[in-house]
Enzyme design. Structure first.
Site, PDB file in Angstrom:
ATOM      1  N   LEU A  42       0.841  -1.177  -0.051  1.00  0.00           N
ATOM      2  CA  LEU A  42      -0.109   0.005  -0.007  1.00  0.00           C
ATOM      3  C   LEU A  42       1.028   1.373   0.051  1.00  0.00           C
ATOM      4  O   LEU A  42       0.381   2.369  -0.004  1.00  0.00           O
ATOM      5  CB  LEU A  42      -0.933   0.147   1.457  1.00  0.00           C
ATOM      6  CG  LEU A  42      -1.938  -1.093   1.244  1.00  0.00           C
ATOM      7  CD1 LEU A  42      -1.539  -2.222   2.006  1.00  0.00           C
ATOM      8  CD2 LEU A  42      -3.193  -0.635   2.150  1.00  0.00           C
ATOM      9  N   ILE A  46       2.525   9.396  -3.643  1.00  0.00           N
ATOM     10  CA  ILE A  46       1.747  10.231  -4.785  1.00  0.00           C
ATOM     11  C   ILE A  46       0.079  10.266  -4.613  1.00  0.00           C
ATOM     12  O   ILE A  46      -0.426   9.301  -3.822  1.00  0.00           O
ATOM     13  CB  ILE A  46       2.031   9.857  -6.100  1.00  0.00           C
ATOM     14  CG1 ILE A  46       1.936   8.690  -6.372  1.00  0.00           C
ATOM     15  CG2 ILE A  46       3.673  10.158  -6.199  1.00  0.00           C
ATOM     16  CD1 ILE A  46       1.893   8.260  -7.753  1.00  0.00           C
ATOM     17  N   TYR A 111      -0.975  10.044 -12.476  1.00  0.00           N
ATOM     18  CA  TYR A 111      -1.301   9.214 -11.439  1.00  0.00           C
ATOM     19  C   TYR A 111      -1.835   8.004 -11.897  1.00  0.00           C
ATOM     20  O   TYR A 111      -1.263   6.888 -11.327  1.00  0.00           O
ATOM     21  CB  TYR A 111      -2.518   9.563 -10.403  1.00  0.00           C
ATOM     22  CG  TYR A 111      -2.864   8.990  -9.129  1.00  0.00           C
ATOM     23  CD1 TYR A 111      -2.075   8.680  -8.166  1.00  0.00           C
ATOM     24  CD2 TYR A 111      -3.940   8.176  -9.099  1.00  0.00           C
ATOM     25  CE1 TYR A 111      -2.103   8.227  -7.132  1.00  0.00           C
ATOM     26  CE2 TYR A 111      -4.042   7.309  -8.017  1.00  0.00           C
ATOM     27  CZ  TYR A 111      -3.261   7.558  -6.832  1.00  0.00           C
ATOM     28  OH  TYR A 111      -3.627   6.554  -5.965  1.00  0.00           O
ATOM     29  N   ARG A 177     -18.571   8.915  -9.423  1.00  0.00           N
ATOM     30  CA  ARG A 177     -17.641   8.125  -8.983  1.00  0.00           C
ATOM     31  C   ARG A 177     -18.077   7.026  -8.132  1.00  0.00           C
ATOM     32  O   ARG A 177     -19.048   6.813  -8.111  1.00  0.00           O
ATOM     33  CB  ARG A 177     -16.644   9.174  -8.025  1.00  0.00           C
ATOM     34  CG  ARG A 177     -15.934  10.394  -8.412  1.00  0.00           C
ATOM     35  CD  ARG A 177     -14.764   9.493  -9.540  1.00  0.00           C
ATOM     36  NE  ARG A 177     -13.982  10.683 -10.025  1.00  0.00           N
ATOM     37  CZ  ARG A 177     -14.186  11.313 -11.256  1.00  0.00           C
ATOM     38  NH1 ARG A 177     -15.136  10.867 -12.140  1.00  0.00           N
ATOM     39  NH2 ARG A 177     -13.666  12.330 -11.634  1.00  0.00           N
TER      40      ARG A 177
END
Length: 284
Positions: A42, A46, A111, A177
């Protein structure tokens, strides 16, 4: 939460951080890593905003991950490596959600590109990669989530409301989302560790499987926190924002017998109680 869930199931857990690394010397793994059955990765430096502004951090993350893969690859009985990736940013936004694990991956953001590159590091890592698993997690939220700019909209909004500040909604309120509660994520990952019935797919989506618009989310947060909805401030979308993203989580159900259990408002209420408790502790 993952550590707590694993320990509650009787699993002995070792935690590694930058201050407590998994190597005790160059290429020398910690003793507890030698006996591990599963390694959950994990670690990251960033978020979407940082990946855009400081791309060198993504390379550092990949280098550290690659170092761990090389280390465990030399063990006589290497553990399963579970990489926590981003189900909300690696899929091609030109495709129609909900995204399945075999949906095209063409991430438009730095990302998402960084996360997909780390997936590639794992899945091509020889014998270690053959047993590896990528968990593409949707937008995680829950008690204790840091309120960081560019990531974690629920935590960001709740911290603002606890301070008596307005919340900011970036982009179109119809943007959707997939918000998944932290306990549900931990249960999915614990199910991976407990799985013994044959091989698992190399990639599994972990999300709620439900699209929630930012407008509906803002209304729900305002309702849970007893805040007037009129206090929502609107801003333009950011460069790394995409219009719609949610996940098909059927494969995780078929493979692990797992499904998300926490309704959004239940999770929001738990997150808000944690924020209020933290404010109260600070006041004392």
């Amino acid at each position: 939460m993952l550590v707590r869930t694993l320990r509650a199931g009787g699993v002995r857990v070792a935690e590694y951080t930058r201050e407590t690394p998994f190597l005790t010397g160059p290429g020398v793994p910690d003793d507890q890593l030698l006996s591990a059955r599963t390694v959950f990765w994990l670690a990251t430096s960033i978020n979407p905003a940082v990946a855009d502004a400081e791309p060198w951090r993504a390379q550092e993350d990949r280098d550290t991950f690659a170092s761990m893969l090389r280390t465990v690859g030399q063990l006589a009985n290497p553990p399963r490596i579970v990489l926590i990736s981003s189900g909300g940013t690696v899929y091609d936004p030109a495709g129609e959600p909900p995204y399945r694990e075999d949906s095209p991956t063409v991430p438009p953001s730095a990302y998402g590109q960084a996360k997909l590159a780390m997936e590639g590091c794992l899945l091509t890592a020889g014998p270690v990669g053959e047993r590896g698993l990528v968990a593409r997690v949707a937008n995680a939220y829950g008690p204790g989530q840091p309120a960081a700019s560019g990531q974690g909209v629920i935590a960001y909004w709740m911290r603002a409301l606890a301070r008596g500040e307005p919340i900011t909604l970036f982009g179109d309120p119809s943007t959707t989302r997939d918000f998944v509660y932290v306990d549900d994520i931990a249960e999915a990952l614990a199910a991976v560790h407990d799985h013994h019935a044959g091989p698992l797919p190399p990639v599994l989506n972990v999300g709620s499987g439900v699209p929630t618009s930012l407008g509906d989310l803002a209304e729900a947060v305002c309702d849970v926190t007893s805040t007037p909805f009129s206090g929502v401030r609107r801003e333009s979308a950011r460069g790394f924002d995409i219009p719609h993203s949610w996940l098909d989580v059927g494969l995780a159900g078929e493979s692990l017998g797992w499904k998300p259990r926490t309704p959004l408002r239940t999770g929001l209420s738990a997150a808000w109680r944690h924020v209020l408790d933290a404010v109260g502790r600070g006041a004392r």
